[in-house]
Design a protein around this motif. Structure first.
Motif, PDB file in Angstrom:
ATOM      1  N   GLN A   1     -11.380   1.679   5.170  1.00 13.48           N
ATOM      2  CA  GLN A   1     -11.302   3.027   5.733  1.00 13.48           C
ATOM      3  C   GLN A   1     -11.143   4.073   4.643  1.00 13.48           C
ATOM      4  OE1 GLN A   1     -12.044   3.666   8.840  1.00 13.48           O
ATOM      5  NE2 GLN A   1     -12.228   1.493   9.313  1.00 13.48           N
TER       6      GLN A   1
ATOM      7  N   SER B   1      -2.223   5.566  -1.238  1.00 13.07           N
ATOM      8  CA  SER B   1      -3.498   5.516  -0.524  1.00 13.07           C
ATOM      9  C   SER B   1      -4.624   6.032  -1.441  1.00 13.07           C
ATOM     10  CB  SER B   1      -3.346   6.363   0.739  1.00 13.07           C
ATOM     11  OG  SER B   1      -4.523   6.405   1.483  1.00 13.07           O
ATOM     12  N   TYR B   2      -5.640   6.648  -0.871  1.00 17.19           N
ATOM     13  CA  TYR B   2      -6.706   7.241  -1.686  1.00 17.19           C
ATOM     14  C   TYR B   2      -6.371   8.710  -1.933  1.00 17.19           C
ATOM     15  CZ  TYR B   2      -8.222   9.255   2.717  1.00 17.19           C
ATOM     16  OH  TYR B   2      -8.252   9.957   3.898  1.00 17.19           O
ATOM     17  N   PRO B   3      -6.820   9.309  -3.052  1.00 16.19           N
ATOM     18  CA  PRO B   3      -6.467  10.695  -3.359  1.00 16.19           C
ATOM     19  C   PRO B   3      -6.856  11.631  -2.216  1.00 16.19           C
ATOM     20  CG  PRO B   3      -7.465   9.644  -5.258  1.00 16.19           C
ATOM     21  CD  PRO B   3      -7.628   8.679  -4.121  1.00 16.19           C
ATOM     22  N   GLY B   4      -5.872  12.429  -1.797  1.00 15.22           N
ATOM     23  CA  GLY B   4      -6.120  13.352  -0.687  1.00 15.22           C
ATOM     24  C   GLY B   4      -5.693  12.786   0.654  1.00 15.22           C
TER      25      GLY B   4
ATOM     26  N   ARG C   1       0.805  -1.227   0.000  1.00 18.24           N
ATOM     27  CA  ARG C   1       0.000   0.000   0.000  1.00 18.24           C
ATOM     28  C   ARG C   1       0.840   1.279   0.000  1.00 18.24           C
ATOM     29  NH1 ARG C   1      -2.733  -3.682  -0.943  1.00 18.24           N
ATOM     30  NH2 ARG C   1      -4.479  -4.472   0.255  1.00 18.24           N
TER      31      ARG C   1
ATOM     32  N   ARG D   1      -2.419   6.113   8.624  1.00 12.99           N
ATOM     33  CA  ARG D   1      -3.063   6.822   7.508  1.00 12.99           C
ATOM     34  C   ARG D   1      -3.991   7.903   8.035  1.00 12.99           C
ATOM     35  NH1 ARG D   1      -4.891   2.721   2.718  1.00 12.99           N
ATOM     36  NH2 ARG D   1      -2.886   2.715   1.671  1.00 12.99           N
ATOM     37  N   PHE D   2      -3.934   9.046   7.343  1.00 16.10           N
ATOM     38  CA  PHE D   2      -4.814  10.150   7.774  1.00 16.10           C
ATOM     39  C   PHE D   2      -5.856  10.448   6.715  1.00 16.10           C
ATOM     40  CE2 PHE D   2      -0.455  10.704   9.158  1.00 16.10           C
ATOM     41  CZ  PHE D   2      -0.600  10.759  10.525  1.00 16.10           C
TER      42      PHE D   2
ATOM     43  N   ASN E   1      -8.257  -0.287  12.034  1.00 12.98           N
ATOM     44  CA  ASN E   1      -8.634   0.944  11.327  1.00 12.98           C
ATOM     45  C   ASN E   1      -7.478   1.471  10.464  1.00 12.98           C
ATOM     46  OD1 ASN E   1     -11.213   0.938  12.397  1.00 12.98           O
ATOM     47  ND2 ASN E   1     -10.612   2.119  14.185  1.00 12.98           N
ATOM     48  N   VAL E   2      -6.902   2.612  10.858  1.00 14.89           N
ATOM     49  CA  VAL E   2      -5.873   3.215  10.017  1.00 14.89           C
ATOM     50  C   VAL E   2      -4.466   3.049  10.608  1.00 14.89           C
ATOM     51  CG1 VAL E   2      -7.411   4.905   8.973  1.00 14.89           C
ATOM     52  CG2 VAL E   2      -6.288   5.436  11.147  1.00 14.89           C
ATOM     53  N   LEU E   3      -4.332   2.205  11.623  1.00 14.93           N
ATOM     54  CA  LEU E   3      -3.029   1.995  12.256  1.00 14.93           C
ATOM     55  C   LEU E   3      -2.534   0.577  11.989  1.00 14.93           C
ATOM     56  CD1 LEU E   3      -3.867   3.449  15.776  1.00 14.93           C
ATOM     57  CD2 LEU E   3      -2.565   4.574  13.999  1.00 14.93           C
TER      58      LEU E   3
ATOM     59  N   ILE F   1       2.580   1.957  10.149  1.00 15.21           N
ATOM     60  CA  ILE F   1       1.909   2.841   9.184  1.00 15.21           C
ATOM     61  C   ILE F   1       0.730   3.515   9.883  1.00 15.21           C
ATOM     62  CG2 ILE F   1       0.596   3.026   7.026  1.00 15.21           C
ATOM     63  CD1 ILE F   1       1.889   0.612   5.982  1.00 15.21           C
TER      64      ILE F   1
ATOM     65  N   THR G   1      -5.218   8.267  -7.724  1.00 22.37           N
ATOM     66  CA  THR G   1      -5.366   6.859  -7.355  1.00 22.37           C
ATOM     67  C   THR G   1      -4.077   6.088  -7.613  1.00 22.37           C
ATOM     68  OG1 THR G   1      -7.611   7.107  -8.152  1.00 22.37           O
ATOM     69  CG2 THR G   1      -6.890   4.865  -7.685  1.00 22.37           C
TER      70      THR G   1
ATOM     71  N   ASP H   1      -9.067  -3.747   6.237  1.00 22.46           N
ATOM     72  CA  ASP H   1      -9.689  -2.571   6.832  1.00 22.46           C
ATOM     73  C   ASP H   1      -9.059  -1.278   6.322  1.00 22.46           C
ATOM     74  OD1 ASP H   1     -11.809  -1.763   8.292  1.00 22.46           O
ATOM     75  OD2 ASP H   1     -10.790  -1.794  10.235  1.00 22.46           O
ATOM     76  N   PHE H   2      -7.792  -1.353   5.864  1.00 15.98           N
ATOM     77  CA  PHE H   2      -7.156  -0.177   5.270  1.00 15.98           C
ATOM     78  C   PHE H   2      -7.956   0.248   4.037  1.00 15.98           C
ATOM     79  CE2 PHE H   2      -2.438   0.731   6.315  1.00 15.98           C
ATOM     80  CZ  PHE H   2      -2.760   0.900   7.652  1.00 15.98           C
TER      81      PHE H   2
ATOM     82  N   LYS I   1     -13.721   7.148   4.035  1.00 12.98           N
ATOM     83  CA  LYS I   1     -13.334   8.556   4.010  1.00 12.98           C
ATOM     84  C   LYS I   1     -13.805   9.229   2.722  1.00 12.98           C
ATOM     85  CE  LYS I   1      -9.692   8.538   7.350  1.00 12.98           C
ATOM     86  NZ  LYS I   1      -8.369   8.918   7.754  1.00 12.98           N
TER      87      LYS I   1
END
Lengths: 204, 116
Positions: free
Chosen positions: B53, A23-26, A20, A203-204, A181-183, A201, A49, B49-50, B57
């Motif tokens: 999430q 990530s997703y845009p933004g 990974r 992610r925000f 989640n994001v951790l 990792i 993307t 889950d990554f 978002k």
């Protein structure tokens, strides 16, 4: 207690990851990878993307040099299937240690919710011959349980590293990956060099 | 000593559990009031889950979407759509693609269908 806290912080902030790179845009992503060779941190921002750009800093334990530079991650191809996903990424970076340095690498992975396989490589070049290297790794993992979204998911991983120029050119690293989640946190032990490995990792 | 520790632990945790349960109920109730339609979207490639999430978002940035529920087991996200608003299939596909995944199925359900 203070000793344990210091040891944890040294391992956490001083020790490679995992898939990974985009990530997703933004989205912002912070990655730290720590082993007996290098302690690195990368903060990247996903533009599209397929592309993420970030700032990388890495401390080379052998030479004592600190690398600072710009890293670009590109998603070359993704296969989204009903129960699995596969990716091919290219990572590249350009920056300065004591002399200019650059690397390019390939990252590939396939995973479903139960099994994961990975292959990565990275070629570093520099005017300093000691800094030129090629390293590749292959890994596999299994999830002992399937967590729902928001629950803690664990993976048991096993990585084999190959570094042709190194005296210990084959290395074995069992690892435990945990995320929620994001951790994501990954800890392991290099059986060849007998040193800990710790990656994370956010992610925000 | 163990008994005292146990009583303290129970006393400390109970209000938290009750509060959390109340909070969840409140959130669910407010989501129910805000939501008129529900859309079930099947996702290809959502294996962790990554991934989930990221999708969450991306969809929560959408004006019409009030809630996003994720089922990794069913490879599906469920969108709660705000009262009086809609989200069409083209927008859903665009957002899923934008997050890096593919749509397998889309099912729109209105309030009546959801209660059944």
């Amino acid at each position: 207690m203070t000793r344990y806290l210091c040891a944890f912080l040294i391992i956490f902030f001083s020790a490679p990851v995992f898939a990974r790179p985009v990530s997703y845009p933004g989205g912002w992503t912070f990655i730290t990878e720590n082993d007996d060779d290098e302690n690195s941190a990368l903060m990247h921002y996903t533009i599209t993307t397929r592309t993420a750009v970030g700032y990388r800093t890495a401390y080379d334990r052998d030479s004592g040099e600190l690398f600072n530079g710009i890293q670009m991650n590109n998603l070359i191809k993704r296969w989204n299937n009903p129960g699995s996903q596969a990716n091919i990424y290219v990572e590249s970076a350009l920056g300065m240690a004591e002399r200019p340095e650059a690397f390019v690498g390939l990252k590939t992975d396939w995973e479903n919710r139960r099994v994961m396989i990975q292959y990565d490589n990275k070629m570093t070049t520099s005017p300093n011959p000691d800094k030129r290297e090629f390293i590749q790794s292959a890994g596999a993992g299994v999830a002992p349980h399937l967590a729902r979204s928001g629950e803690i998911q664990t993976w048991l991983m096993f990585h084999v590293l190959h570094q042709p120029e190194d005296t210990k050119n084959w290395q074995a690293v069992p690892m435990l990956r945990v995320y929620k989640n994001v951790l994501l946190f990954e800890g392991g032990y290099n059986l060849t060099t007998k040193t800990p490995v710790a990656n994370a990792i956010i992610r925000f | 000593m163990k008994k005292i520790a146990l009583i303290i632990a129970l006393m400390t945790m109970s209000p938290v559990t009750v509060y959390a349960a109340q909070e969840n109920t409140a959130v669910a109730m407010s989501a129910e009031k805000m939501t008129d339609n529900v859309v079930h979207v099947g996702i290809n490639g959502m294996v962790c889950d990554f991934c989930a999430q990221s999708l969450k978002k991306v969809f929560l940035k959408e004006e019409a979407v009030s809630t996003v529920d994720i089922s990794l087991e069913d490879k599906m996200i469920t969108l709660g759509v705000k009262k009086g608003q809609t989200i069409d299939d083209a927008t859903i596909k665009k957002l899923v693609l934008h997050a890096g995944y593919d749509v397998s199925t889309i099912h729109h359900m209105n309030e009546t269908q959801t209660k059944k």
